[in-house]
Design a protein around this motif. Structure first.
Motif, mmCIF file in Angstrom:
data_model
loop_
_atom_site.group_PDB
_atom_site.id
_atom_site.type_symbol
_atom_site.label_atom_id
_atom_site.label_comp_id
_atom_site.label_asym_id
_atom_site.label_seq_id
_atom_site.Cartn_x
_atom_site.Cartn_y
_atom_site.Cartn_z
ATOM 1 N N ARG A 50 -4.327 11.808 7.211
ATOM 2 C CA ARG A 50 -3.115 12.884 6.788
ATOM 3 C C ARG A 50 -2.031 12.516 7.787
ATOM 4 N N SER A 51 -0.890 12.970 7.302
ATOM 5 C CA SER A 51 0.516 12.606 7.644
ATOM 6 C C SER A 51 0.427 13.556 8.907
ATOM 7 N N GLU A 52 -0.105 14.856 9.032
ATOM 8 C CA GLU A 52 0.232 15.609 10.205
ATOM 9 C C GLU A 52 -0.403 15.078 11.400
ATOM 10 N N ILE A 53 -1.496 14.204 11.363
ATOM 11 C CA ILE A 53 -2.096 13.509 12.457
ATOM 12 C C ILE A 53 -1.788 12.091 12.777
ATOM 13 N N GLY A 54 -0.941 11.672 11.958
ATOM 14 C CA GLY A 54 -0.327 10.095 12.103
ATOM 15 C C GLY A 54 -1.468 9.113 11.570
ATOM 16 N N THR A 55 -2.520 9.633 10.606
ATOM 17 C CA THR A 55 -3.632 8.711 10.187
ATOM 18 C C THR A 55 -3.440 8.007 8.818
ATOM 19 N N GLU A 56 -2.254 8.427 8.185
ATOM 20 C CA GLU A 56 -1.958 8.118 6.811
ATOM 21 C C GLU A 56 -2.079 6.664 6.953
ATOM 22 N N HIS A 57 -2.161 5.870 5.694
ATOM 23 C CA HIS A 57 -1.955 4.547 5.406
ATOM 24 C C HIS A 57 -0.657 3.988 5.715
ATOM 25 N N GLU A 58 -0.631 3.174 6.389
ATOM 26 C CA GLU A 58 0.490 2.122 6.549
ATOM 27 C C GLU A 58 0.407 0.856 6.145
ATOM 28 N N ARG A 59 1.399 0.471 4.871
ATOM 29 C CA ARG A 59 1.124 -0.648 4.164
ATOM 30 C C ARG A 59 2.525 -1.524 4.087
ATOM 31 N N ASN A 60 2.423 -2.737 4.267
ATOM 32 C CA ASN A 60 3.609 -3.309 3.968
ATOM 33 C C ASN A 60 3.956 -3.548 2.337
ATOM 34 N N ARG A 61 5.209 -3.897 2.061
ATOM 35 C CA ARG A 61 5.401 -3.897 0.737
ATOM 36 C C ARG A 61 4.636 -4.672 -0.194
ATOM 37 N N LEU A 62 4.348 -5.875 0.229
ATOM 38 C CA LEU A 62 3.529 -6.824 -0.581
ATOM 39 C C LEU A 62 2.050 -6.163 -0.779
ATOM 40 N N LEU A 63 1.439 -5.746 0.260
ATOM 41 C CA LEU A 63 0.181 -4.888 -0.032
ATOM 42 C C LEU A 63 0.334 -3.853 -1.116
ATOM 43 N N SER A 64 1.370 -3.114 -0.844
ATOM 44 C CA SER A 64 1.561 -1.651 -1.727
ATOM 45 C C SER A 64 1.838 -2.330 -3.209
ATOM 46 N N LEU A 65 2.555 -3.467 -3.238
ATOM 47 C CA LEU A 65 2.727 -3.986 -4.743
ATOM 48 C C LEU A 65 1.602 -4.839 -5.301
ATOM 49 N N LEU A 66 0.457 -5.226 -4.475
ATOM 50 C CA LEU A 66 -0.757 -5.685 -4.961
ATOM 51 C C LEU A 66 -1.828 -4.404 -5.180
ATOM 52 N N LEU A 67 -1.578 -3.607 -4.527
ATOM 53 C CA LEU A 67 -2.642 -2.244 -4.884
ATOM 54 C C LEU A 67 -1.939 -1.438 -6.143
ATOM 55 N N GLY A 68 -0.681 -1.682 -6.398
ATOM 56 C CA GLY A 68 -0.201 -1.026 -7.363
ATOM 57 C C GLY A 68 0.516 0.358 -7.008
ATOM 58 N N ALA A 69 1.478 0.677 -7.801
ATOM 59 C CA ALA A 69 2.144 2.242 -7.736
ATOM 60 C C ALA A 69 1.126 3.374 -7.720
ATOM 61 N N GLU A 70 0.502 3.430 -8.670
ATOM 62 C CA GLU A 70 -0.564 4.397 -8.958
ATOM 63 C C GLU A 70 -1.480 4.558 -7.849
ATOM 64 N N ARG A 71 -2.049 3.836 -7.350
ATOM 65 C CA ARG A 71 -2.892 4.004 -6.344
ATOM 66 C C ARG A 71 -2.188 4.409 -4.853
ATOM 67 N N VAL A 72 -0.969 3.677 -4.613
ATOM 68 C CA VAL A 72 -0.039 3.965 -3.543
ATOM 69 C C VAL A 72 0.449 5.529 -3.832
ATOM 70 N N ALA A 73 0.832 5.886 -4.884
ATOM 71 C CA ALA A 73 1.530 7.457 -5.119
ATOM 72 C C ALA A 73 0.313 8.217 -4.881
ATOM 73 N N SER A 74 -1.082 7.788 -5.468
ATOM 74 C CA SER A 74 -2.286 8.749 -5.354
ATOM 75 C C SER A 74 -2.503 9.142 -3.930
ATOM 76 N N GLU A 75 -2.536 7.976 -3.282
ATOM 77 C CA GLU A 75 -2.996 8.118 -1.669
ATOM 78 C C GLU A 75 -1.853 9.006 -0.780
ATOM 79 N N PHE A 76 -0.611 8.585 -1.100
ATOM 80 C CA PHE A 76 0.721 9.434 -0.663
ATOM 81 C C PHE A 76 0.447 10.841 -0.715
ATOM 82 N N VAL A 77 0.064 11.306 -2.011
ATOM 83 C CA VAL A 77 -0.321 12.723 -2.343
ATOM 84 C C VAL A 77 -1.382 12.999 -1.646
#
Length: 173
Positions: A50-77
């Motif tokens: 959760r973003s409120e407690i600073g435990t959200e995923h932190e990924r670099n651009r390459l890993l985000s690209l490899l995971l795909g926009a849909e998964r990264v967006a889903s995790e963000f939400v």
């Protein structure tokens, strides 16, 4: 299994889910729609990242690209969602009232689940949690007032129990 199932609606704020879970001392809530159909489950694990407690995923651009926009967006939400439907786990694993306990335990262990809603047709009629297994084991153990038999009786009881297991300790007898 608990037949007293506390549930929540998908449109409820996550703060309501948190309050209900804390007030009832439960670690998960089935999510049901206005027709009482099971649409998800929200558990303590849904609040780990959760973003409120600073435990959200932190990924670099390459890993985000490899995971795909849909998964990264889903995790963000999920990490920032304010409604139960944004945070819950959709399509939870369920069981029915006739399921053997060993099968339920197997699924919970294999899938790392803490809760399994129990269904009758398409209606939730209960929920099985890991604490139900704890209570089930505690009953026979705490009901016994201690062993009062002789050492030979105890040895025979242990050997009889071991004989029923698919494995046998080597050199035990």
């Amino acid at each position: 299994m608990s037949r007293q199932v506390v549930s929540i609606r998908p449109e409820a704020p996550i703060t309501d889910a948190i309050k209900v879970m804390l007030a009832h001392h439960i670690s998960g809530l089935p999510v049901v729609d206005s027709a009482d159909n099971l649409v998800g489950i929200i558990c303590e694990s849904d609040f780990l990242r959760r973003s409120e407690i600073g435990t959200e995923h932190e990924r670099n651009r390459l890993l985000s690209l490899l995971l795909g926009a849909e998964r990264v967006a889903s995790e963000f939400v999920k990490e920032r969602g304010r409604k139960v439907e944004q945070v819950m786990t959709r399509q939870p694993v369920t069981t029915n009232e006739q399921a053997p306990l060993d099968e339920v335990a197997d699924v919970m262990e294999r899938r790392h689940l803490n809760h399994i809603p129990v269904m009758r047709a398409d209606r939730i009629v209960g929920i099985i949690t890991r604490s139900d297994f704890l209570s089930a084991v505690a009953g026979p153990l705490t009901g016994a007032s201690g062993y009062s038999g002789s050492d030979n009786q105890l040895r025979r009881a242990v050997l009889a129990a071991l004989a029923k297991t698919p494995w046998q300790p080597i050199g035990f007898y």
